[in-house]
Design an enzyme around this catalytic site. Structure first.
Site, short mmCIF file in Angstrom:
data_model
loop_
_atom_site.label_atom_id
_atom_site.label_comp_id
_atom_site.label_asym_id
_atom_site.label_seq_id
_atom_site.Cartn_x
_atom_site.Cartn_y
_atom_site.Cartn_z
N TYR A 58 29.69 54.04 18.84
CA TYR A 58 29.93 53.66 17.25
C TYR A 58 30.74 54.65 16.62
O TYR A 58 30.43 55.50 16.00
CB TYR A 58 28.59 53.19 16.88
CG TYR A 58 28.06 52.05 17.25
CD1 TYR A 58 28.41 51.50 18.34
CD2 TYR A 58 26.46 52.12 17.08
CE1 TYR A 58 27.53 50.62 18.84
CE2 TYR A 58 25.61 51.30 17.57
CZ TYR A 58 25.97 50.48 18.65
OH TYR A 58 25.13 49.60 19.30
N LEU A 219 21.84 38.17 12.38
CA LEU A 219 22.40 37.27 11.40
C LEU A 219 23.93 36.94 12.04
O LEU A 219 24.60 36.19 11.39
CB LEU A 219 22.80 37.88 9.99
CG LEU A 219 21.28 38.41 9.47
CD1 LEU A 219 21.64 38.88 8.17
CD2 LEU A 219 20.44 37.21 9.27
#
Length: 332
Positions: A58, A219
Site C-alpha cells: 500500500y 462497502l
C-alpha cells in the site's frame, strides 16, 4: 464500541478495523494527505477502533510509515496488522501486476518473508506485529511450498516478531494446512452484501474452528454508501478502475443499494452503516475492515459497529443480495 477476540487468542479487537490501503496514496488514491491520514487514525483510536490493517504494497511502504507516525506514543493501544508476499525487492517471484512503476510479484519464500518483516517493523516503528498475514497464496512458476512459508512464520512467532498469523485471499484447503500446523488465527477475504462468496466456504470454516474472518471491502468501493446512482455514476479511476461492480454489474448493484437505502431509512441510519452491521450480524467470527482516509469516514463505521439488527432486517437484506446474485453478470 464492541469488541471480539481474534481467533483463539487473547487479543480483543474492535469489531471494525481501520483499513489503511488508501493512506498509502499512489495512483489509486492520488489525493491522500499524510496529515489528514494521521488525524483520522488518531480519531479512530479515540473512538474505540483499536485495529489497523495495512500492508507494504500500500503505497510501497508509505502506508506503514504513516501508520507508524500516527500510533507513536500509543503503540500498546493498537492491534497492528500488516502483510507479506507481494514483493518488489528483486526479480524473484511470480509476476502479478505493476503499480506506480513497481513490478510486483507473489513471493512467500522464507528469504523474502524475513526481509519483509524487518522492513515492516522499521516502517511501523515497532518491535512486534500483532497480526501478520500472507497477502496472497503463491502461484506458478515461483511456487513456494506452503509448509516452508508456515515454518518461517512460526519461527517469527517464536522469536516474538509477530504475535498472530493470518492468511489473506486464500482457499479453504490452505486454511486447513495452516490449522494442521497450529499456525493461523484469522483469515482475510472480501465480504459485502455484493460479494458473499465467503458464506459458502471460509466463513463456515472459521465459525467451526474458532478462527476470525477479517472482511475487507464491506462497502464495495463506496457503492454501498449510496453515494452513486445510475444518473450519477463515479468515474472509473483509481481503486474503481478494474472493479466489475462499476462496469457490467453496476445496474443490478444500484438496485440493491436502492433497497438497502430504503431499509436503512426505516431504521434511522445510513446505508453504509447498515451494510457494516449486516456483516457483523452474520457471524460472531466476523471483524470488518473499513477503508478510512479522513475523519468523516468514521461516522458510518462507528454507526455500523454500534447498530444491532434483528432477523427480519437480515432477511430483507439477504433477499436484496439474492436478487443481485441472480441478475448481475458474473465477472470474468
Amino acid at each position: 464500541m464492541k469488541y471480539r477476540p481474534i481467533g483463539r487468542t487473547s487479543l480483543k479487537a474492535s469489531v471494525v478495523t481501520f483499513g489503511a490501503m488508501g493512506v498509502g496514496g499512489g495512483f489509486r488514491y492520488p489525493d491522500a494527505d499524510d496529515a489528514v491520514s494521521v488525524r483520522a487514525v488518531r480519531a479512530a483510536l479515540d473512538r474505540g477502533v483499536n485495529v489497523i490493517d495495512t500492508a507494504p504494497v500500500y503505497g510501497f511502504g508509505h502506508s506503514e510509515e504513516v501508520i507508524g507516525e500516527a500510533i507513536r506514543g500509543r503503540r500498546d493501544d493498537v492491534i497492528v496488522a500488516t502483510k507479506c508476499g507481494l514483493w518488489w525487492g528483486d526479480d524473484e517471484g511470480s509476476y502479478r501486476f505493476t503499480w506506480d512503476g513497481h513490478a510486483v510479484k507473489r513471493n512467500l519464500s522464507p528469504r523474502t518473508i524475513r526481509i519483509e518483516v524487518e522492513e515492516s517493523l522499521r516502517r511501523l516503528g515497532t518491535d512486534r506485529i500483532d497480526i501478520y498475514y500472507t497477502h496472497n497464496p503463491t502461484m506458478p512458476p515461483f511456487l513456494t511450498p506452503i509448509e516452508d512459508t508456515i515454518a518461517t512464520l512460526v519461527e517469527l512467532r517464536d522469536e516474538g516478531k509477530i504475535l498472530t498469523i493470518g492468511a489473506s485471499n486464500c482457499p479453504p484447503e490452505d486454511v486447513e494446512t495452516y490449522l494442521a500446523h497450529d499456525a493461523i488465527e484469522i483469515v482475510q477475504r472480501r465480504y459485502s452484501l455484493l460479494a458473499r462468496e465467503v458464506r459458502d466456504d471460509i466463513l463456515p470454516l472459521c465459525a467451526s474452528t474458532g478462527l476470525s474472518l477479517h472482511a475487507y471491502s464491506p462497502l464495495a468501493n463506496g457503492l454501498l454508501t449510496g453515494a452513486f446512482t445510475r444518473s450519477a455514476p463515479p468515474t472509473r479511476e483509481g481503486s474503481r478502475r478494474d472493479d466489475p461492480l462499476f462496469g457490467d454489474r453496476f445496474g443490478p448493484a444500484v438496485d440493491l443499494v436502492e433497497g438497502l437505502t430504503a431499509v436503512a431509512s426505516s431504521l434511522g441510519t445510513t446505508p453504509g452503516a447498515l451494510a457494516i452491521a449486516y456483516l457483523l450480524a452474520s457471524s460472531d467470527a466476523v471483524n470488518v475492515i473499513c477503508g478510512i482516509r479522513r475523519e468523516s469516514h468514521l461516522d458510518d463505521v462507528i454507526a455500523g459497529a454500534e447498530l444491532d439488527i434483528d432477523a427480519s432486517v437480515t432477511a430483507a437484506l439477504d433477499e436484496l443480495a439474492e436478487d443481485f446474485e441472480a441478475t448481475a453478470p458474473v465477472p470474468t
